[in-house]
Design an enzyme around this catalytic site. Structure first.
Site, PDB file in Angstrom:
ATOM      1  N   HIS A   1       3.467   0.206  -6.863  1.00  0.00           N
ATOM      2  CA  HIS A   1       4.104   0.960  -5.722  1.00  0.00           C
ATOM      3  C   HIS A   1       3.809   0.069  -4.393  1.00  0.00           C
ATOM      4  CE1 HIS A   1       5.287   4.600  -3.160  1.00  0.00           C
ATOM      5  NE2 HIS A   1       4.985   3.743  -2.229  1.00  0.00           N
ATOM      6  N   GLU A   2       2.689  -0.451  -4.012  1.00  0.00           N
ATOM      7  CA  GLU A   2       2.482  -1.123  -2.905  1.00  0.00           C
ATOM      8  C   GLU A   2       3.073  -2.592  -3.148  1.00  0.00           C
ATOM      9  OE1 GLU A   2       1.660   0.529  -0.490  1.00  0.00           O
ATOM     10  OE2 GLU A   2       0.693   2.341  -1.448  1.00  0.00           O
TER      11      GLU A   2
ATOM     12  N   CYS B   1       5.387   8.311  -0.423  1.00  0.00           N
ATOM     13  CA  CYS B   1       5.272   7.276   0.335  1.00  0.00           C
ATOM     14  C   CYS B   1       5.248   7.585   1.824  1.00  0.00           C
ATOM     15  CB  CYS B   1       6.483   6.507  -0.223  1.00  0.00           C
ATOM     16  SG  CYS B   1       6.489   4.881   0.642  1.00  0.00           S
TER      17      CYS B   1
HETATM   18 NI    NI Z   1       4.878   3.293  -0.195  1.00  0.00          NI
END
Ligand code: NI
Length: 193
Positions: free
Chosen positions: A144-145, A102
């Site tokens: 994730h996003e 990330c």
């Molecule tokens: Ni991220």
């Protein structure tokens, strides 16, 4: 166009529930998306949510670049895609571990269990509905996003913190590059853009 500053873990903006975007066709949203893409091109990233650039709105940009796709995978690169107000719906209870990084947690990676198949619905910048049914890596990327829009960073999803590690400690072999071919599968027949 502008390069944007990326918020790092600990910044309060990353913990907030982001606000829905009332008008996806607002030119200010298009400008924000363009700046986010430019920022990702600059740092070599593949996905970014608006809270990561200090804007607490439900906006995600992402791509799947050719260099990420392992040899032998039947999977086409995905150009930059902008998702306004995306919603993720798991299509299976099954989760598989997949490693993640990330931009808000630079230098680290960890293994995260993610749903293996999800539907993503969203709106495009020109106000059209988007629906994507995705598997594997693509499904993980979307989870994730979109987690960023709800104040969730990937370590909060990890079930084995012993896999949280500095990228630099893994030496020349890197960390699991290339990804396994089986992470790159797509429900092409069911996917629309
Ligand atoms: Ni991220």
């Amino acid at each position: 166009m502008a390069l944007l500053k990326i918020a790092r873990m600990g910044n309060p903006v990353l913990k907030k529930i982001a606000d829905p975007i009332a008008d996806p066709t607002d030119p200010q949203i298009a400008k924000l998306a363009a700046d986010m893409i430019e920022t990702l091109e600059d740092v070599g990233g593949n996905g970014l949510a608006a809270p990561q650039v200090h804007v607490s709105k439900r906006l995600v940009v992402y791509r799947i670049a050719a260099h990420q796709i392992p040899a032998g995978a039947d999977f086409k690169p995905l150009p930059w895609t902008v998702l306004v107000n995306p919603v993720i719906e798991p299509l299976t209870d099954e989760k598989k571990p997949i490693w993640e990084r990330c931009l808000s947690i630079p230098g680290l990676h960890g293994i995260v269990p993610r749903h293996t198949r999800v539907r993503c619905t969203a709106t495009s910048l020109d106000g059209r509905p988007i629906e994507r049914i995705t598997r594997g890596f693509h499904a993980m990327l979307l989870q994730h996003e979109c987690d960023h829009l709800d104040g969730i960073l990937y370590p909060m999803r990890m079930t084995d913190l012993s896999t949280l590690a500095f990228n630099s400690e893994l030496g020349e072999r890197g960390f699991l590059f290339p990804r396994p071919v089986e992470e790159f599968v797509e429900d092409n027949a069911a996917a629309t853009t």
